[in-house]
Design a protein around this motif. Structure first.
Motif, PDB file in Angstrom:
ATOM      1  N   ARG A   1       0.861  -1.178   0.000  1.00 38.26           N
ATOM      2  CA  ARG A   1       0.000   0.000   0.000  1.00 38.26           C
ATOM      3  C   ARG A   1       0.899   1.229   0.000  1.00 38.26           C
ATOM      4  NH1 ARG A   1      -2.803  -3.390  -1.293  1.00 38.26           N
ATOM      5  NH2 ARG A   1      -4.743  -4.183  -0.360  1.00 38.26           N
ATOM      6  N   THR A   2       0.876   1.963  -1.106  1.00 38.16           N
ATOM      7  CA  THR A   2       1.730   3.147  -1.247  1.00 38.16           C
ATOM      8  C   THR A   2       0.958   4.439  -1.009  1.00 38.16           C
ATOM      9  OG1 THR A   2       1.330   3.153  -3.639  1.00 38.16           O
ATOM     10  CG2 THR A   2       3.273   1.975  -2.854  1.00 38.16           C
ATOM     11  N   THR A   3      -0.355   4.306  -0.806  1.00 38.42           N
ATOM     12  CA  THR A   3      -1.186   5.430  -0.407  1.00 38.42           C
ATOM     13  C   THR A   3      -2.161   4.925   0.658  1.00 38.42           C
ATOM     14  OG1 THR A   3      -2.815   4.973  -2.140  1.00 38.42           O
ATOM     15  CG2 THR A   3      -1.049   6.540  -2.677  1.00 38.42           C
ATOM     16  N   VAL A   4      -2.832   5.847   1.305  1.00 39.90           N
ATOM     17  CA  VAL A   4      -3.782   5.455   2.345  1.00 39.90           C
ATOM     18  C   VAL A   4      -5.022   4.846   1.687  1.00 39.90           C
ATOM     19  CG1 VAL A   4      -5.174   6.235   4.295  1.00 39.90           C
ATOM     20  CG2 VAL A   4      -2.946   7.289   3.853  1.00 39.90           C
ATOM     21  N   PRO A   5      -5.337   3.582   1.981  1.00 41.15           N
ATOM     22  CA  PRO A   5      -6.510   2.943   1.379  1.00 41.15           C
ATOM     23  C   PRO A   5      -7.780   3.272   2.162  1.00 41.15           C
ATOM     24  CG  PRO A   5      -5.412   1.384   2.787  1.00 41.15           C
ATOM     25  CD  PRO A   5      -4.608   2.656   2.874  1.00 41.15           C
ATOM     26  N   THR A   6      -8.905   2.787   1.666  1.00 37.97           N
ATOM     27  CA  THR A   6     -10.094   2.813   2.499  1.00 37.97           C
ATOM     28  C   THR A   6      -9.847   1.919   3.707  1.00 37.97           C
ATOM     29  OG1 THR A   6     -11.066   0.980   1.256  1.00 37.97           O
ATOM     30  CG2 THR A   6     -11.623   3.225   0.549  1.00 37.97           C
ATOM     31  N   ARG A   7     -10.581   2.144   4.770  1.00 37.99           N
ATOM     32  CA  ARG A   7     -10.341   1.398   6.000  1.00 37.99           C
ATOM     33  C   ARG A   7     -10.474  -0.108   5.752  1.00 37.99           C
ATOM     34  NH1 ARG A   7     -10.410   2.704  11.504  1.00 37.99           N
ATOM     35  NH2 ARG A   7     -10.745   0.897  12.858  1.00 37.99           N
ATOM     36  N   PRO A   8      -9.459  -0.902   6.104  1.00 37.31           N
ATOM     37  CA  PRO A   8      -9.539  -2.356   5.912  1.00 37.31           C
ATOM     38  C   PRO A   8     -10.719  -2.954   6.675  1.00 37.31           C
ATOM     39  CG  PRO A   8      -7.278  -1.691   6.339  1.00 37.31           C
ATOM     40  CD  PRO A   8      -8.133  -0.494   6.606  1.00 37.31           C
ATOM     41  N   ARG A   9     -11.413  -3.878   6.014  1.00 36.51           N
ATOM     42  CA  ARG A   9     -12.574  -4.527   6.620  1.00 36.51           C
ATOM     43  C   ARG A   9     -12.395  -6.030   6.760  1.00 36.51           C
ATOM     44  NH1 ARG A   9     -15.018  -0.415   9.128  1.00 36.51           N
ATOM     45  NH2 ARG A   9     -15.368   1.345   7.715  1.00 36.51           N
ATOM     46  N   THR A  10     -11.631  -6.643   5.862  1.00 31.61           N
ATOM     47  CA  THR A  10     -11.452  -8.088   5.877  1.00 31.61           C
ATOM     48  C   THR A  10      -9.971  -8.425   5.988  1.00 31.61           C
ATOM     49  OG1 THR A  10     -11.143  -8.405   3.476  1.00 31.61           O
ATOM     50  CG2 THR A  10     -13.423  -8.230   4.285  1.00 31.61           C
ATOM     51  N   ILE A  11      -9.676  -9.697   6.265  1.00 32.75           N
ATOM     52  CA  ILE A  11      -8.273 -10.083   6.408  1.00 32.75           C
ATOM     53  C   ILE A  11      -7.507  -9.914   5.099  1.00 32.75           C
ATOM     54  CG2 ILE A  11      -8.725 -11.630   8.349  1.00 32.75           C
ATOM     55  CD1 ILE A  11      -8.512 -13.987   6.416  1.00 32.75           C
ATOM     56  N   ALA A  12      -8.198 -10.035   3.960  1.00 29.78           N
ATOM     57  CA  ALA A  12      -7.526  -9.855   2.671  1.00 29.78           C
ATOM     58  C   ALA A  12      -7.146  -8.403   2.419  1.00 29.78           C
ATOM     59  CB  ALA A  12      -8.414 -10.363   1.541  1.00 29.78           C
ATOM     60  N   ASP A  13      -7.723  -7.482   3.188  1.00 29.17           N
ATOM     61  CA  ASP A  13      -7.379  -6.070   3.054  1.00 29.17           C
ATOM     62  C   ASP A  13      -6.059  -5.735   3.745  1.00 29.17           C
ATOM     63  OD1 ASP A  13      -9.725  -5.549   1.648  1.00 29.17           O
ATOM     64  OD2 ASP A  13     -10.857  -5.072   3.474  1.00 29.17           O
ATOM     65  N   LEU A  14      -5.463  -6.723   4.418  1.00 28.71           N
ATOM     66  CA  LEU A  14      -4.167  -6.530   5.067  1.00 28.71           C
ATOM     67  C   LEU A  14      -3.128  -7.372   4.336  1.00 28.71           C
ATOM     68  CD1 LEU A  14      -5.152  -6.606   8.868  1.00 28.71           C
ATOM     69  CD2 LEU A  14      -4.839  -4.614   7.377  1.00 28.71           C
ATOM     70  N   PRO A  15      -2.477  -6.825   3.306  1.00 30.41           N
ATOM     71  CA  PRO A  15      -1.472  -7.593   2.560  1.00 30.41           C
ATOM     72  C   PRO A  15      -0.164  -7.707   3.337  1.00 30.41           C
ATOM     73  CG  PRO A  15      -1.515  -5.353   1.755  1.00 30.41           C
ATOM     74  CD  PRO A  15      -2.610  -5.453   2.803  1.00 30.41           C
ATOM     75  N   GLU A  16       0.717  -8.558   2.821  1.00 33.41           N
ATOM     76  CA  GLU A  16       2.020  -8.759   3.485  1.00 33.41           C
ATOM     77  C   GLU A  16       2.835  -7.481   3.535  1.00 33.41           C
ATOM     78  OE1 GLU A  16       6.449  -9.586   2.835  1.00 33.41           O
ATOM     79  OE2 GLU A  16       4.985  -9.242   1.247  1.00 33.41           O
ATOM     80  N   GLY A  17       2.951  -6.768   2.416  1.00 33.91           N
ATOM     81  CA  GLY A  17       3.579  -5.456   2.414  1.00 33.91           C
ATOM     82  C   GLY A  17       5.046  -5.430   2.785  1.00 33.91           C
ATOM     83  N   ASP A  18       5.813  -6.450   2.411  1.00 40.88           N
ATOM     84  CA  ASP A  18       7.227  -6.613   2.775  1.00 40.88           C
ATOM     85  C   ASP A  18       7.336  -7.083   4.232  1.00 40.88           C
ATOM     86  OD1 ASP A  18       8.205  -5.977   0.290  1.00 40.88           O
ATOM     87  OD2 ASP A  18       8.517  -3.856   0.776  1.00 40.88           O
ATOM     88  N   THR A  19       8.467  -7.720   4.534  1.00 43.65           N
ATOM     89  CA  THR A  19       8.663  -8.319   5.854  1.00 43.65           C
ATOM     90  C   THR A  19      10.001  -7.872   6.438  1.00 43.65           C
ATOM     91  OG1 THR A  19       7.310 -10.251   5.313  1.00 43.65           O
ATOM     92  CG2 THR A  19       8.874 -10.510   7.109  1.00 43.65           C
ATOM     93  N   LEU A  20       9.984  -7.590   7.722  1.00 40.05           N
ATOM     94  CA  LEU A  20      11.173  -7.179   8.456  1.00 40.05           C
ATOM     95  C   LEU A  20      11.405  -8.116   9.630  1.00 40.05           C
ATOM     96  CD1 LEU A  20      10.320  -3.360   8.698  1.00 40.05           C
ATOM     97  CD2 LEU A  20      11.960  -4.406   7.104  1.00 40.05           C
ATOM     98  N   SER A  21      12.591  -8.079  10.185  1.00 38.45           N
ATOM     99  CA  SER A  21      12.876  -8.693  11.482  1.00 38.45           C
ATOM    100  C   SER A  21      13.588  -7.647  12.328  1.00 38.45           C
ATOM    101  CB  SER A  21      13.719  -9.965  11.325  1.00 38.45           C
ATOM    102  OG  SER A  21      14.929  -9.690  10.630  1.00 38.45           O
ATOM    103  N   TYR A  22      13.696  -7.936  13.622  1.00 36.65           N
ATOM    104  CA  TYR A  22      14.245  -6.943  14.547  1.00 36.65           C
ATOM    105  C   TYR A  22      15.261  -7.598  15.470  1.00 36.65           C
ATOM    106  CZ  TYR A  22      10.318  -4.089  12.993  1.00 36.65           C
ATOM    107  OH  TYR A  22       9.422  -3.388  12.217  1.00 36.65           O
ATOM    108  N   LEU A  23      16.434  -6.992  15.546  1.00 38.26           N
ATOM    109  CA  LEU A  23      17.488  -7.420  16.460  1.00 38.26           C
ATOM    110  C   LEU A  23      17.521  -6.446  17.628  1.00 38.26           C
ATOM    111  CD1 LEU A  23      19.992  -9.239  17.043  1.00 38.26           C
ATOM    112  CD2 LEU A  23      21.352  -7.539  15.814  1.00 38.26           C
ATOM    113  N   LEU A  24      17.321  -6.965  18.840  1.00 41.19           N
ATOM    114  CA  LEU A  24      17.344  -6.145  20.047  1.00 41.19           C
ATOM    115  C   LEU A  24      18.593  -6.464  20.854  1.00 41.19           C
ATOM    116  CD1 LEU A  24      13.616  -6.445  21.189  1.00 41.19           C
ATOM    117  CD2 LEU A  24      14.653  -4.708  19.709  1.00 41.19           C
ATOM    118  N   ARG A  25      19.275  -5.422  21.346  1.00 37.86           N
ATOM    119  CA  ARG A  25      20.470  -5.604  22.157  1.00 37.86           C
ATOM    120  C   ARG A  25      20.312  -4.897  23.493  1.00 37.86           C
ATOM    121  NH1 ARG A  25      23.275  -4.103  17.465  1.00 37.86           N
ATOM    122  NH2 ARG A  25      23.966  -2.175  18.485  1.00 37.86           N
ATOM    123  N   SER A  26      20.825  -5.548  24.537  1.00 37.36           N
ATOM    124  CA  SER A  26      20.838  -4.955  25.872  1.00 37.36           C
ATOM    125  C   SER A  26      22.099  -4.119  26.046  1.00 37.36           C
ATOM    126  CB  SER A  26      20.801  -6.059  26.924  1.00 37.36           C
ATOM    127  OG  SER A  26      22.053  -6.737  26.963  1.00 37.36           O
TER     128      SER A  26
END
Length: 342
Positions: free
Chosen positions: A209-234
């Motif tokens: 989603r490169t612009t603001v869509p209409t408000r999502p209503r169903t699970i299909a309205d939430l696409p993967e949209g790229d995936t990240l991971s997070y490294l946390l350090r103390s």
């Protein structure tokens, strides 16, 4: 529990590369947990027991698994959520009648019971980290951000979806991978990742989603949209890598110092050498915590439910990790049970 900062890593890249293609032998158990064989499901007599400290965690941060890939991380000054999905409504998936038109919903009472009420010390949240925007990772995020005032770190797709779902722009931070920043008394590094594939190699609900869509209503309205991971350090230098989908970019992982990795259990075999490539890239982490194996359409009640097929995959994945990296501890968590990972 093995201390990841002092355990000796008992392998090299050459050892892993040599062993990665070896056939799996007899099913092995999870270190500190009871392995489940084919045909067993979670229940009072067949539940995997997580490796846990004998007393309350005395380390820098307490990690509590929220099911799927979700976590609540608490440090002396900071509370961080990753992919919190607590509402857990049915989509027909478990019954083999999956419906992409399933309506999104949020259960505020379930969220308050699991995370504490807004405006209380128990319910305070400083930051929410989003690995990707499928419903079982993102559906509860906008409500939590609006009610707790947390900053949401997410992709550009997540940014636009969150705006459409009522999150104020000032609470949204777009990240792409490579960023390294302070989250209170934690240091966070954003690491590019990949989402898992279906057995045919396809991706569920692809798109951005490169612009603001209409408000999502169903699970299909939430696409993967790229995936990240997070490294946390103390501040002491210990580190945890949190993955959200059962795939990764091993080139992006090379050179990272990781004591613990939260690793989703894959639901198919389409990703080649899933455990082997990860262990090579990370030089054999001290601990692997298995996540995203539970039935995420069931409430957060211990012991977590999982199908017999999933339990079998967990056992085989554990066996492979132990064969390729004997010094790596494998942990099966239970919901909201504190683990000392930093």
């Amino acid at each position: 529990m093995t201390n990841p900062t002092t355990s000796k890593r008992a392998l090299s890249r050459r050892t892993l590369l040599t062993g990665a293609g070896a056939a799996l032998g007899a099913l092995g158990g999870v270190t500190g947990a009871r392995a489940l064989g084919t045909g067993q499901t979670a229940g009072p007599a067949a539940a995997a027991t997580p490796t846990q400290p004998s007393t309350a965690p005395a380390g820098f941060a307490s990690f509590a698994w929220l099911g799927t890939s979700g976590w609540r991380i608490r440090t002396p000054t900071t509370t961080v959520l990753l992919d919190p999905y607590v509402t857990r409504f049915g989509t027909g998936l478990a019954a083999g009648k999956f419906s992409a038109t399933t309506r999104l919903r949020v259960d505020p009472a379930a969220l308050d019971a699991a995370l504490g009420s807004p405006g209380t010390q128990e319910g305070a949240v400083d930051s929410i980290l989003v690995t990707h925007t499928h419903w079982d990772h993102f559906a509860d995020v906008p409500h939590l951000a609006r009610t707790r005032g947390a900053t949401v770190f997410t992709t550009l797709t997540g940014y636009h979806l969150a705006l459409a779902m009522g999150v104020p722009q000032k609470q949204l931070a777009v990240v792409r991978g490579g960023e390294e920043m302070h989250l209170g008394d934690l240091v966070m590094r954003v690491v590019p990742a990949l989402h898992s594939r279906t057995a045919s190699g396809a991706l569920l609900f692809p798109g951005m989603r490169t612009t603001v869509p209409t408000r999502p209503r169903t699970i299909a309205d939430l696409p993967e949209g790229d995936t990240l991971s997070y490294l946390l350090r103390s501040p002491q230098g210990r580190s945890v890598l949190l993955l959200g989908g059962s795939d990764y970019d091993d080139q992006a992982l090379r050179g990272l110092r990781v004591d613990t990795v939260a690793l989703p259990v894959p639901s198919t075999d389409v990703t080649a050498d899933y455990a082997g490539r990860l262990l090579v890239a990370l030089d054999g982490p001290g601990r692997v915590v298995l996540v995203h194996w539970d039935d995420f359409e069931s409430p957060l009640i211990n012991p977590p439910l999982a199908s017999a097929g999933t339990r079998d995959r967990m056992t085989r994945l554990t066996e492979q990790i132990r064969r390729l990296s004997p010094g790596t501890e494998v942990v099966v968590p239970e919901y909201r049970t504190p683990l000392q990972l930093l």
